[in-house]
Write an enzyme that holds these catalytic residues in place. Structure first.
Site: not given
Length: 291
Positions: A45, A108, A134, A139, A163, A205
C-alpha cells in the site's frame, strides 16, 4: 521463513513531479534501507501500487532486485479483489530474487469468512512462492478473523505468515495463542509494534522504517530478545513521529518525512496528494528532534 522475521519495510515509490517513477531516488532509498532493514517489501500500500500499472509494478520490482543485489530478501505485493486475476498473475510470475508475496484480503467486495478462506486457498494453489496474508480491515472493510487465519494456516500450505493490521491487541493475542509456531505473526501497525512483539509476534512490515530502518530495527530486535526496557525507550522516542505520520493518509506522511531527510520528494499520483503545510511543519520538527 526465518528471513521474514524482524523489520520488513514497505517501500515508498518515489515519483517525479510529472508522475513518472524517480528511479534515482528509488536507488537512494534502497541504499538507505540496507542500513537496518531485514527485508524489503515492494508494491505494498505504501508503494502506491494501486495507481501503478502491472507493467510499472514489475519494472520497479526488477529495478529493486538489481540494486538490492541479493543483500536483503524481497517481498512483492500482489493483491486485489478479483481472485481469478491474482491467480493469473501468480501463475505467470517469472521474476527471480523474490522470497514471498504479500497479498491483502480483498477490498470493497466485503467477502464472508468462507469467501476469504477460499480466496486464499486459490492463491495458495496457484502461487510459486510463499504468501504473507495481509489483514487490514481499515482498507478492506472486512476483518480476517483468527479462526479463519487458523484454517488458512492449517489448510493452505503456501500461506506462511500474516501481516496483522486490525489494530486490535486482543486479536493479536488470540492469533499468537492459536497459530502454529511455524506460522509468522507480523505487525502491520508501527504504533503497536512493541505490544505486538510482547504478545508473541515475530516482526513488523513497517512504514516508518523507510525513514529510520536501523532505529526501528533496534526496537524489534530488543523486543525479540526480551529487552523490553531498551525497546520501550526507543519506541517512545519514535512514537510522536508515528502519531503524526498517518494523520493525512499513507504514504503522504512518510513521503514528507523522507523529503525532509533528503531521500526523495513528496510527489504522489492522484487521488493521493501531499500533506498540508501544517502537518509538514509538524513532521519536519519531529525529524529535527530525532536527528
Amino acid at each position: 521463513m526465518q528471513e521474514l522475521k524482524g523489520l520488513g519495510v514497505a517501500m515508498v515509490t518515489p515519483f517525479q513531479e510529472d508522475g513518472s517513477v524517480h528511479y534515482g531516488d528509488l536507488d537512494k532509498l534502497i541504499k538507505h534501507l540496507h542500513n537496518g532493514a531485514d527485508y524489503l517489501v515492494v508494491m505494498g500500500t505504501t508503494g502506491e501500487a494501486i495507481t501503478l500499472s502491472e507493467e510499472e509494478q514489475l519494472a520497479i520490482l526488477d529495478f529493486v532486485i538489481e540494486k538490492n543485489a541479493g543483500k536483503l530478501p524481497i517481498v512483492y505485493g500482489m493483491g486485489g479483489n478479483n481472485t481469478a486475476d491474482i491467480v493469473r498473475q501468480m501463475k505467470a510470475f517469472k521474476s527471480k530474487g523474490v522470497t514471498a508475496f504479500l497479498s491483502a484480503s480483498p477490498a470493497y467486495n466485503k467477502p464472508t469468512q468462507e469467501g476469504i478462506y477460499r480466496h486464499y486457498r486459490a492463491l495458495s494453489e496457484a502461487s510459486p512462492l510463499p504468501i504473507i496474508l495481509y489483514n487490514v480491515p481499515g482498507r478492506t472493510a472486512s476483518n480476517v478473523l483468527p479462526a479463519t487465519v487458523l484454517r488458512i494456516a492449517k489448510e493452505c500450505k503456501s500461506i506462511v505468515a500474516i501481516k496483522e493490521a486490525a489494530g486490535i491487541i486482543e486479536q493479536v493475542m488470540e492469533l499468537s495463542r492459536i497459530l502454529p509456531k511455524s506460522f509468522l505473526l507480523l505487525s502491520g501497525d508501527d504504533a503497536l509494534a512493541l505490544p505486538h512483539m510482547a504478545c508473541g509476534g515475530h516482526g513488523i512490515i513497517s512504514v516508518v522504517g523507510n525513514a529510520y530502518p536501523a532505529f526501528f530495527s533496534s526496537i524489534i530486535s530488543a523486543s525479540a530478545n526480551g529487552d523490553f526496557e531498551k525497546a520501550r525507550e526507543n519506541h517512545y522516542k519514535l512514537l510522536p513521529l508515528i502519531a503524526n505520520l498517518f494523520k493525512e493518509g499513507n504514504p503522504g506522511g512518510i513521503k514528507e518525512v523522507l523529503m525532509h531527510m533528503g531521500i526523495c520528494q513528496n510527489h504522489m499520483r492522484l487521488p493521493l496528494y501531499p500533506v498540508s503545510n501544517d502537518l509538514s511543519n509538524v513532521l519536519s520538527s519531529a525529524v529535527a528532534e530525532l536527528g
